[in-house]
Design a protein around this motif. Structure first.
Motif, short mmCIF file in Angstrom:
data_model
loop_
_atom_site.label_atom_id
_atom_site.label_comp_id
_atom_site.label_asym_id
_atom_site.label_seq_id
_atom_site.Cartn_x
_atom_site.Cartn_y
_atom_site.Cartn_z
N MET A 250 42.84 41.93 10.40
CA MET A 250 41.50 41.67 9.76
C MET A 250 40.41 42.30 10.24
O MET A 250 39.39 41.98 9.76
CB MET A 250 41.26 40.13 10.35
CG MET A 250 42.55 38.99 10.41
SD MET A 250 42.56 38.48 8.62
CE MET A 250 40.83 37.69 8.29
N GLY A 251 40.72 43.52 10.47
CA GLY A 251 39.54 44.57 10.83
C GLY A 251 38.67 44.05 11.73
O GLY A 251 39.10 43.53 13.03
N ASN A 252 37.60 43.91 11.48
CA ASN A 252 36.49 43.28 12.53
C ASN A 252 36.31 41.84 12.41
O ASN A 252 35.23 41.14 12.97
CB ASN A 252 34.98 43.99 12.36
CG ASN A 252 35.32 45.39 13.10
OD1 ASN A 252 35.84 45.64 14.08
ND2 ASN A 252 34.75 46.41 12.30
N ALA A 253 37.14 41.21 11.53
CA ALA A 253 36.75 39.82 11.48
C ALA A 253 37.82 39.18 12.29
O ALA A 253 38.68 39.52 12.89
CB ALA A 253 37.18 39.27 9.99
N HIS A 254 37.47 37.69 12.48
CA HIS A 254 38.14 36.89 13.47
C HIS A 254 39.25 36.19 12.60
O HIS A 254 39.09 35.69 11.57
CB HIS A 254 37.37 35.78 14.07
CG HIS A 254 37.90 35.32 15.39
ND1 HIS A 254 38.79 34.20 15.18
CD2 HIS A 254 37.83 35.68 16.66
CE1 HIS A 254 39.14 34.02 16.68
NE2 HIS A 254 38.43 34.65 17.26
N GLN A 255 40.64 35.76 13.12
CA GLN A 255 41.61 35.05 12.76
C GLN A 255 41.23 33.60 12.38
O GLN A 255 41.67 33.29 11.41
CB GLN A 255 42.95 35.35 13.34
CG GLN A 255 43.52 36.72 13.55
CD GLN A 255 44.28 37.36 12.71
OE1 GLN A 255 44.47 36.50 11.58
NE2 GLN A 255 44.56 38.49 12.74
N ASN A 256 40.34 33.14 13.41
CA ASN A 256 40.48 31.59 13.25
C ASN A 256 38.86 31.12 13.25
O ASN A 256 38.56 29.97 13.40
CB ASN A 256 40.98 30.95 14.72
CG ASN A 256 42.52 31.50 14.98
OD1 ASN A 256 42.51 32.22 15.61
ND2 ASN A 256 43.31 30.81 14.19
N ILE A 257 37.76 31.97 13.18
CA ILE A 257 36.58 31.67 13.07
C ILE A 257 35.82 32.62 12.12
O ILE A 257 36.00 33.63 12.01
CB ILE A 257 35.71 32.02 14.32
CG1 ILE A 257 36.57 31.43 15.58
CG2 ILE A 257 34.35 31.23 14.47
CD1 ILE A 257 36.02 31.80 16.88
#
Length: 421
Positions: A250-257
């Motif tokens: 997800m790069g710098n993104a979060h899987q769950n938020i």
């Protein structure tokens, strides 16, 4: 605990605990440095210089950078080694020799803990394996740190952090998505499998000491980098086990938020780390779009995760319109979590880092300029103390052998024979 050591008597949590450290590189030394910071007397056993080998922990030569000596020249001590070996005493002993093995067994008889990271079975060749030493000292906590543990089909493989990050799944969830510029698997910037294994080893040793003090019985601690890497996948591992769906990068993104990632402001990057729906509503007000928090697609985190591909571009356009400091100040005022992305120069100048005393200067035999990253452990009654700089190779050999009762003549003879340095 063993009888009190001769180290300074300020109250420390592990004062009186003796640790025999036969580990090198990072995972084992990180563990033993933590024990040493807490007051244990850690004796680091290193290879003497011999047959063209400079001796010592391999990381002593893992540079540049090296510590600058008092003349401003590179010393023999690499920064890598210095970062994981303070508060220890170094002895140089050839464990391939019969006398060297006898010295290690004598030290193990007096030790509370032994930490080693030799390949599976290697120490048995020298009579220094767990079974042998626990027979001699049943109270010993014997901690082995290996790539893959003492059992299983990979037990004989050498283990390296980089390979374990890949094999253990971390690189499959680290890095930009394949379709993005620069997409593909990435390792983490520091050796996290080593470091986490060192910390899990520390926890395990403390638990084993607690058991030993209650029962009188030592035990074997079997730590593996791969086990640790699998465990530290944490929520991502749980995601897979609950759904059967493989998490993606997800790069710098979060899987769950959502939103919980890096955004580009007009003059640089910042992190937005919205952790709940109330914070999201505040963030929408900051952006001048309070209606987004009422939109059924975005009102709850579960919906924001499902609709991230719609929401994130909207947020990105708003954030890109103003400078980073504008957003950081507004988020701070509204108590919306986030922050800057600092390089290490900025980290060590940060007022919070400075206030928490996260840099410690230490006197060193070769330099007056040694600064190390401090321990993050803050204990009110038994604080960490910085008693000893990272030792030179064999710096304490004579001292430690004298504590075993050996006289200078015997020590000199062993040195002449290459048993010690």
């Amino acid at each position: 605990m063993s009888e009190a050591t001769s180290l300074p008597s300020s109250a420390m949590a592990l004062q009186g605990v003796r640790v025999l450290d036969l580990s090198r590189v990072l995972a084992g030394p990180w563990c033993t440095q933590t024990l040493a910071d807490l007051g244990a007397d850690v004796i680091k056993v290193e290879r003497p210089p011999q047959r063209g080998h400079p001796g010592g922990d391999d990381t002593r030569a893992w540079g540049p950078p090296y510590l600058k000596d008092r003349n401003g020249q590179d010393s023999s001590e690499a920064a890598y080694y210095l970062g994981a070996n303070r508060n220890k005493r170094s002895i140089a002993v050839d464990i391939a020799s019969a006398q060297g093995q006898a010295l290690i067994r004598a030290l193990a008889l007096r030790a509370d803990v032994l930490v080693e990271n030799y390949k599976v079975g290697d120490l048995a060749r020298y009579g220094l394996d767990a079974a042998t030493l626990l027979q001699l000292n049943p109270r010993l906590v014997f901690c082995s740190v290996t790539g893959f543990g003492q059992t299983g089909p990979y037990r004989d493989r050498a283990g390296y952090d980089y390979a374990v990050q890949g094999l253990g799944g971390l690189m499959s969830v680290t890095g930009e998505q394949d379709a993005q510029p620069g997409g593909g698997p990435q390792k983490v910037g520091v050796a996290v499998a080593d470091l986490f294994t060192g910390m899990y080893a520390t926890v395990s040793i403390l638990a084993a000491l607690r058991h030993r003090d209650a029962t009188g019985q030592g035990q074997v601690v079997d730590m593996a980098l791969l086990d640790t890497q699998v465990a530290m996948l944490a929520n991502l591992g749980a995601n897979y086990l609950c759904t059967g769906q493989t998490p993606r990068r997800m790069g710098n993104a979060h899987q769950n938020i959502v939103p919980y990632q890096v955004f580009q402001a007009s003059d640089g990057h910042l992190i937005v780390a919205v952790g709940n729906d109330k914070q999201f509503a505040k963030f929408c007000e900051i952006l001048g779009e309070p209606a987004w928090a009422l939109d059924p697609r975005y009102a709850t985190n579960a919906q924001r995760v499902r609709h991230r591909d719609d929401l994130v571009p909207l947020l990105a356009v708003r954030i890109a319109a103003k400078p980073r400091q504008h957003w950081l100040e507004a988020m701070e005022a509204a108590k919306v979590p986030g922050g800057a992305i600092n390089d290490l120069a900025e980290v060590f100048e940060d007022p919070q880092v400075r206030a928490r005393d996260m840099v410690v200067p230490m006197d060193h035999p070769l330099s007056d300029q040694l600064r190390l990253v401090a321990s993050p452990i803050k204990l009110s009654a038994t604080p960490v103390a910085y008693r000893l700089p990272p030792p030179l190779l064999g710096q304490h050999t004579d001292e430690v052998l004298a504590e075993l009762g050996h006289d200078p003549t015997a020590i000199a003879a062993w040195r002449a024979a290459g048993v010690i340095a």
